[in-house]
Design a protein around this motif. Structure first.
Motif, mmCIF file in Angstrom:
data_model
loop_
_atom_site.group_PDB
_atom_site.id
_atom_site.type_symbol
_atom_site.label_atom_id
_atom_site.label_comp_id
_atom_site.label_asym_id
_atom_site.label_seq_id
_atom_site.Cartn_x
_atom_site.Cartn_y
_atom_site.Cartn_z
ATOM 1 N N ILE A 119 0.845 -1.207 0.000
ATOM 2 C CA ILE A 119 0.000 0.000 0.000
ATOM 3 C C ILE A 119 0.874 1.249 0.000
ATOM 4 N N TYR A 120 1.923 1.259 0.798
ATOM 5 C CA TYR A 120 2.838 2.407 0.862
ATOM 6 C C TYR A 120 3.502 2.645 -0.487
ATOM 7 N N VAL A 121 4.047 1.595 -1.093
ATOM 8 C CA VAL A 121 4.704 1.733 -2.394
ATOM 9 C C VAL A 121 3.688 2.176 -3.454
ATOM 10 N N GLY A 122 2.490 1.637 -3.396
ATOM 11 C CA GLY A 122 1.449 2.036 -4.344
ATOM 12 C C GLY A 122 1.076 3.487 -4.201
ATOM 13 N N SER A 123 1.012 3.983 -2.956
ATOM 14 C CA SER A 123 0.667 5.404 -2.754
ATOM 15 C C SER A 123 1.777 6.316 -3.249
ATOM 16 N N ILE A 124 3.035 5.886 -3.066
ATOM 17 C CA ILE A 124 4.168 6.684 -3.569
ATOM 18 C C ILE A 124 4.152 6.711 -5.088
ATOM 19 N N LEU A 125 3.913 5.557 -5.703
ATOM 20 C CA LEU A 125 3.894 5.514 -7.167
ATOM 21 C C LEU A 125 2.720 6.319 -7.738
ATOM 22 N N SER A 126 1.572 6.258 -7.083
ATOM 23 C CA SER A 126 0.425 7.015 -7.599
ATOM 24 C C SER A 126 0.600 8.518 -7.402
ATOM 25 N N SER A 127 1.278 8.927 -6.325
ATOM 26 C CA SER A 127 1.507 10.354 -6.118
ATOM 27 C C SER A 127 2.532 10.904 -7.111
ATOM 28 N N HIS A 128 3.516 10.086 -7.501
ATOM 29 C CA HIS A 128 4.486 10.518 -8.505
ATOM 30 C C HIS A 128 3.858 10.545 -9.886
ATOM 31 N N GLY A 129 2.916 9.662 -10.129
ATOM 32 C CA GLY A 129 2.235 9.628 -11.427
ATOM 33 C C GLY A 129 1.284 10.812 -11.603
ATOM 34 N N ALA A 130 0.693 11.283 -10.504
ATOM 35 C CA ALA A 130 -0.263 12.396 -10.555
ATOM 36 C C ALA A 130 0.435 13.742 -10.687
ATOM 37 N N ALA A 131 1.678 13.815 -10.275
ATOM 38 C CA ALA A 131 2.406 15.105 -10.287
ATOM 39 C C ALA A 131 2.935 15.464 -11.617
#
Length: 131
Positions: A119-131
């Protein structure tokens, strides 16, 4: 026909080889499984070297181990001898030293930890993808 069963499990290959030599000297055919793998990976990976022999030789091997003050296998390890091959502890070496309830708690904690990490890695990847 005899099954092959595990009589002892050591972190160090040399300790497993010493026990196997002792048993062979007493006329019991046995071998060390994972000995080469343990040497290749060294002390950093706990593969463990297992001493295995024919099921019919287990009672005599236990007598010899007791006579030479080797630690006797615990009940979980002897479940192999009783024919129960399905236990998780037989597949995951470090769980063998714990009672069943503790094994279950450890497995649940590991699963929850891995889930939290995903979940942590997924949230980091999704936040980098949204930026």
């Amino acid at each position: 026909m005899d099954r092959i069963v595990e009589i002892a499990n050591f972190k160090q290959t040399d300790r497993a080889e010493i026990l196997a030599s002792l048993l062979r000297g007493e006329g019991i055919s046995c071998y060390v499984r994972n000995g080469i793998s343990s040497n290749v990976f060294g002390g950093g990976v706990d593969i463990g070297a297992k001493v295995e022999l024919l099921e019919s030789d287990v009672p005599r091997a236990l007598e010899i181990m007791k006579a030479y003050d080797y630690p006797l296998p615990d009940e979980i390890l002897l479940s192999d001898y009783k024919g129960d091959d399905s236990t998780l502890a037989n597949r995951v070496t470090f769980l063998r030293k714990f009672p069943l309830e503790t094994q279950i708690v450890i497995v649940i904690i590991l699963i929850l930890g891995l889930l939290a990490l995903l979940i942590y890695v997924g949230s980091i990847l999704s936040s980098h993808g949204a930026a």
